[in-house]
Design an enzyme around this catalytic site. Structure first.
Site, PDB file in Angstrom:
ATOM      1  N   HIS A   1     -19.401  23.420  14.495  1.00  0.00           N
ATOM      2  CA  HIS A   1     -20.948  23.143  15.613  1.00  0.00           C
ATOM      3  C   HIS A   1     -21.237  21.944  15.561  1.00  0.00           C
ATOM      4  O   HIS A   1     -21.503  21.375  16.977  1.00  0.00           O
ATOM      5  CB  HIS A   1     -21.858  24.360  15.512  1.00  0.00           C
ATOM      6  CG  HIS A   1     -21.046  25.524  16.440  1.00  0.00           C
ATOM      7  ND1 HIS A   1     -21.115  26.093  17.173  1.00  0.00           N
ATOM      8  CD2 HIS A   1     -20.495  25.784  15.818  1.00  0.00           C
ATOM      9  CE1 HIS A   1     -20.247  27.176  17.219  1.00  0.00           C
ATOM     10  NE2 HIS A   1     -20.395  27.875  16.272  1.00  0.00           N
TER      11      HIS A   1
ATOM     12  N   ASP B   1     -25.544  14.142  19.035  1.00  0.00           N
ATOM     13  CA  ASP B   1     -25.254  15.513  19.433  1.00  0.00           C
ATOM     14  C   ASP B   1     -23.804  16.217  19.001  1.00  0.00           C
ATOM     15  O   ASP B   1     -23.275  15.786  19.360  1.00  0.00           O
ATOM     16  CB  ASP B   1     -25.970  16.597  20.379  1.00  0.00           C
ATOM     17  CG  ASP B   1     -27.482  17.477  19.985  1.00  0.00           C
ATOM     18  OD1 ASP B   1     -26.348  18.208  19.777  1.00  0.00           O
ATOM     19  OD2 ASP B   1     -27.596  17.269  20.714  1.00  0.00           O
TER      20      ASP B   1
HETATM   21  P1  ADQ Z   1     -28.297  23.067  18.707  1.00  0.00           P
HETATM   22  O1  ADQ Z   1     -29.107  21.239  17.828  1.00  0.00           O
HETATM   23  O2  ADQ Z   1     -29.884  23.825  18.445  1.00  0.00           O
HETATM   24  O3  ADQ Z   1     -27.051  23.412  18.576  1.00  0.00           O
HETATM   25  P2  ADQ Z   1     -28.251  22.776  21.711  1.00  0.00           P
HETATM   26  O4  ADQ Z   1     -26.663  22.482  21.980  1.00  0.00           O
HETATM   27  O5  ADQ Z   1     -29.159  22.004  23.096  1.00  0.00           O
HETATM   28  O6  ADQ Z   1     -28.566  22.249  20.338  1.00  0.00           O
HETATM   29  O7  ADQ Z   1     -28.748  24.129  21.917  1.00  0.00           O
HETATM   30  C1  ADQ Z   1     -29.799  24.464  21.650  1.00  0.00           C
HETATM   31  C2  ADQ Z   1     -30.443  25.659  22.423  1.00  0.00           C
HETATM   32  O8  ADQ Z   1     -32.003  26.153  22.370  1.00  0.00           O
HETATM   33  C3  ADQ Z   1     -29.810  25.999  24.015  1.00  0.00           C
HETATM   34  O9  ADQ Z   1     -29.844  26.615  24.486  1.00  0.00           O
HETATM   35  C4  ADQ Z   1     -31.855  25.801  24.397  1.00  0.00           C
HETATM   36  O10 ADQ Z   1     -31.799  26.454  25.519  1.00  0.00           O
HETATM   37  C5  ADQ Z   1     -32.140  26.727  23.107  1.00  0.00           C
HETATM   38  N1  ADQ Z   1     -33.893  25.464  23.296  1.00  0.00           N
HETATM   39  C6  ADQ Z   1     -34.146  24.484  23.269  1.00  0.00           C
HETATM   40  N2  ADQ Z   1     -35.221  23.984  23.352  1.00  0.00           N
HETATM   41  C7  ADQ Z   1     -36.050  25.415  23.548  1.00  0.00           C
HETATM   42  C8  ADQ Z   1     -37.312  25.771  23.682  1.00  0.00           C
HETATM   43  N3  ADQ Z   1     -38.465  25.320  23.564  1.00  0.00           N
HETATM   44  N4  ADQ Z   1     -37.381  27.230  23.772  1.00  0.00           N
HETATM   45  C9  ADQ Z   1     -36.642  27.946  23.390  1.00  0.00           C
HETATM   46  N5  ADQ Z   1     -35.010  28.191  23.485  1.00  0.00           N
HETATM   47  C10 ADQ Z   1     -34.748  26.621  23.537  1.00  0.00           C
HETATM   48  C11 ADQ Z   1     -25.931  23.203  17.407  1.00  0.00           C
HETATM   49  C12 ADQ Z   1     -25.226  21.872  17.781  1.00  0.00           C
HETATM   50  C13 ADQ Z   1     -25.613  21.406  19.113  1.00  0.00           C
HETATM   51  C14 ADQ Z   1     -24.452  21.992  19.696  1.00  0.00           C
HETATM   52  C15 ADQ Z   1     -24.604  23.715  19.264  1.00  0.00           C
HETATM   53  C16 ADQ Z   1     -24.287  24.933  19.477  1.00  0.00           C
HETATM   54  O11 ADQ Z   1     -26.132  20.534  17.917  1.00  0.00           O
HETATM   55  O12 ADQ Z   1     -24.885  19.710  19.295  1.00  0.00           O
HETATM   56  O13 ADQ Z   1     -23.522  22.042  21.648  1.00  0.00           O
HETATM   57  O14 ADQ Z   1     -24.983  24.310  18.397  1.00  0.00           O
HETATM   58  O15 ADQ Z   1     -21.864  24.482  19.666  1.00  0.00           O
END
Ligand code: ADQ
Length: 723
Positions: free
Chosen positions: A165, A372
């Site tokens: 991921h 990311d």
């Molecule tokens: P993450 O690094 O966690 O995931 P991301 O893909 O942006 O990054 O997902 C974050 C999730 O957390 C989103 O669904 C978002 O809605 C939620 N979120 C963010 N801020 C929030 C808040 N303040 N309150 C509640 N929820 C919040 C890892 C990898 C990414 C990859 C994903 C999936 O780092 O690059 O996209 O896995 O494979």
């Protein structure tokens, strides 16, 4: 559909304990939502850590287990030391920064490797316990990189997928890790290894080449007798669910309130886990720079940054939090007034409804990570804009940038450039905003999380199951037949079969142990031994010529049936082509240091064992192509070998030896051939019925038996003498 066993570090649930008891609540995240359908429909289970349950009473634990079972979840409990060392230590302090190119954040010593390995073993054990033949196993993410190989060792027939991921970094970064090879080999246990983007696939294939010497052909790598597939599967979100949320009356009411509160101002938004990869400081600096250089924007911008607390036990995150706090304070100190501040920083979690309202209210969404894997926030923002408005500013270092070309792209390391992009986004005409958002939404809705799950699982299902592999036990069976045979004819390849490969061809001379082994074999009653090699007759004569064995040099071009007999050549073999091929090989050898040419009577070989792996493989490919084109109809063939490209007179191959050595053979003689490479497959193909072929190594083979290495070949032959 086969049963699906999902394996991830965290189970997609949260365990909540309060005065009324303990409850297990399903998480809403993208992965959990996307996999829920296949997980439930297939009747499989999800294996992972349910989070910290150490404070629960016995009775509460029992209740958690019952609730987990209802959700078809199987818990793997981690002790606090395992959380500390496997999860926070190795996964989050070593692998996370490494994969995000932040090697200076990695500890100088990886003390937690053992814990990482052990917990990966615990996961594999639990999966094996739940596995039923026919199941499909899908392992997720960097915490479990060793699990695929651990499973493969115990479930050779299983269908195993792995998805990474986070980014897979350039091999130049990855190879700084002391345990790099173990990790890469860990992943190679899978049938399918998935990444978010093609760039990560490319980086992984160059690590395979550099660290393990494996060449990827299109999207496949041959490894230990199996084909491992690689692919990019950009993960999506549950776009429909976000759109529905964004249309709910309560959410629309929240949107109205947010807009009301930022009346006369433009609303900029950032939503992230508070992680040092997300580029929050750079983003704040860009906002500051804009306010600094364009006084007209002062008082007219409202930047809401939402940050979910994350990995708070890792010190780097605490330091990072202080840095963000300080920056927010500084900007508000300079550009705020008694009534208003430019930055609103909310350090807490929001539920999906609240997030949807923020997304829908924003004028500009800033998604500017310094690195990311994918970034789902960018996609959630677009899904939450059925009004087709709002501008997405996106970092070119997010995996999602590959798919979201209609965003305003930024380089997060270029603060001035980001300030320009911010301004451009703020001033973008409505028509352009709508066109871009429409395109973004089409993509996000079409390639959603359900598409992602389907395409990964369909590809995994299409992988042919490996043929039942004959393990060491198979060689045992061959040994029994060899012992029982009254007459035995052994055809043995030399390099890679009786001796391991050496850096230079001339360094592979037989050791005393091998000579003694061969001598004893020739003295064994009813046993005749032939060495069938690609080597020159001079070399074979010098190395093993003193023994009473038959020798076959240059893949059967030359034969010396017994000690003292003259060498005889195959008739009608042309060698004039050598004068034309030699300059081609010489020009390739001159281009790369370490390459060398070997000349034999009916072949020329270009060796690249000492050349840089990546360069060597590339040059070898080019050489093969060039020779194939120029001499397509010539009396020669080009053979890819182990770190060698060999050009040989057509019609000469090890299979030609079989007729000669079996002529006049006593009925009931058992013929046994042992070899390790493509040229030995010709030999295997020509064997008479009832013969035994043994492949030494892990390549694809027509042989019915397999041993792992030259050392095991010697063990087998010694066992024959002992029995
Ligand atoms: P993450 O690094 O966690 O995931 P991301 O893909 O942006 O990054 O997902 C974050 C999730 O957390 C989103 O669904 C978002 O809605 C939620 N979120 C963010 N801020 C929030 C808040 N303040 N309150 C509640 N929820 C919040 C890892 C990898 C990414 C990859 C994903 C999936 O780092 O690059 O996209 O896995 O494979």
């Amino acid at each position: 559909m086969s049963r699906l066993l999902l394996v991830s570090n965290r189970l997609p649930v949260t365990v909540k304990a309060d005065k009324d008891g303990v409850s297990v609540v399903r998480s809403a995240g993208g992965l959990a939502t996307g996999l829920r359908g296949p997980h439930e429909r297939s009747g499989g289970v999800w294996i992972g850590w349910p989070g910290d349950v150490s404070r629960l009473t016995q009775a509460q634990r029992a209740s958690v287990e019952a609730q987990l079972a209802e959700l078809r979840c199987v818990p793997l409990y981690l002790s606090s030391s395992e959380v500390n060392r496997f999860y926070e230590g190795y996964s989050n302090r070593v692998l996370w920064p490494l994969c995000h190119y932040l090697i200076e954040r990695m500890p100088r010593q990886d003390r937690d490797w053992e814990a990482y390995r052990k917990v990966n073993e615990r996961f594999a054990d639990l999966v094996v316990r739940h596995y039923q033949p026919g199941d499909t196993i899908w392992v997720h993410d960097y915490q479990l990189m060793l699990v695929p190989a651990l499973l493969r060792a115990r479930l050779p027939q299983a269908r195993i997928g792995y998805f990474h991921h986070i980014p897979f970094p350039s091999s130049e970064i990855f190879r700084t890790l002391p345990r790099r090879t173990e990790l890469v080999r860990g992943l190679l246990g899978a049938d399918l290894i998935g990444f978010h983007t093609h760039t990560y696939v490319r980086h992984f294939t160059s690590s395979l080449m550099r660290l393990v010497g494996l060449e990827t052909v299109v999207d496949q790598v041959a490894y230990e007798g199996r084909q491992v597939r690689l692919g990019d599967f950009p993960m999506g979100i549950d776009a429909q669910a976000f759109e529905n949320l964004a249309n709910e009356p309560a959410v629309l009411e929240d949107v109205r309130v947010h807009r009301e509160q930022s009346k006369g101002q433009r609303l900029l938004m950032g939503v992230d886990r508070l992680d040092y990869t997300k580029g929050i400081p750079q983003r704040l600096l860009a906002v500051q720079r804009l306010l600094e250089r364009e006084p007209a924007w002062r008082g007219r911008l409202r930047f809401v940054q939402v940050a979910v607390p994350s990995r708070t036990a890792v010190e780097d995150y605490a330091t990072y939090r202080d840095k963000v706090d300080e920056l927010v304070g500084r900007i508000n100190g300079i550009y705020g007034s008694v009534h208003n501040v430019p930055v609103h920083y909310l350090y807490r979690s929001f539920n999906e409804r609240q997030l949807a309202a923020l997304y829908r209210a924003a004028d500009v969404m800033l998604v500017t990570p310094i690195r990311d894997g994918m970034n789902l926030v960018a996609k959630e923002f677009c899904a939450a804009r059925p009004d087709e408005d709002g501008v997405l500013v996106l970092s070119e270092f997010a995996g999602s940038a590959d798919e979201m070309g209609d965003a305003v792209m930024v380089n997060p390391y270029d603060v001035e450039g980001m300030a320009d992009a911010l301004e451009r986004a703020l001033e973008m005409p409505e028509e352009e905003r709508r066109t871009r958002m429409r395109h973004l939404r089409t993509r996000v809705k079409e390639y959603d999380v359900h598409w992602w799950v389907r395409s990964f699982l369909d590809t995994l299902q299409a992988v042919p199951t490996p043929p039942p592999r004959v393990e060491a036990a198979g060689a045992e069976k061959a040994l029994t037949r060899m012992r029982e045979a009254r007459e035995l004819l052994l055809l043995l390849d030399y390099d890679g079969t009786l001796v391991p490969f050496a850096q230079r061809p001339e360094l592979a001379a037989p050791d005393a142990e091998l000579l003694e082994l061969l001598r004893r074999l020739t003295a064994r009653p009813g046993t005749r031994v032939h060495v069938v090699s690609g080597r020159t007759k001079e070399t074979l004569e010098e190395w093993v010529g003193a023994l009473p064995v038959g020798l076959h040099a240059e893949h059967g071009l030359w034969t010396r049936m017994a000690r003292g007999e003259p060498w005889k050549a195959l008739e009608g073999v042309s060698t004039e082509w050598k004068a034309l091929v030699r300059p081609v090989l010489e020009s390739f050898a001159a281009r790369v240091s370490g390459a060398l040419i070997e000349e034999k009577s009916a072949s020329l070989a270009w060796h690249y064992r000492q050349v840089d792996r990546v360069l060597g493989a590339r040059q070898a490919r080019e050489l093969r192509m060039h020779l194939g084109e120029v001499f397509a109809h010539g009396p020669l063939e080009v053979l890819p070998g182990d770190m060698v490209v060999e050009v040989r007179a057509r019609g000469v191959n090890k299979g030609r030896v079989v007729g000669r050595v079996t002529e006049g053979m006593a009925p009931g003689t058992l013929v046994v051939a042992i070899g390790d490479d493509r040229t030995d497959e010709d030999l295997f193909a020509a064997l008479p019925e009832g013969a035994i072929a043994i492949h030494a190594g892990h390549k694809e083979t027509r042989a019915g038996y397999r041993v792992n290495s030259p050392a095991e070949v010697r063990q087998l032959l010694s066992a024959l003498l002992a029995g």
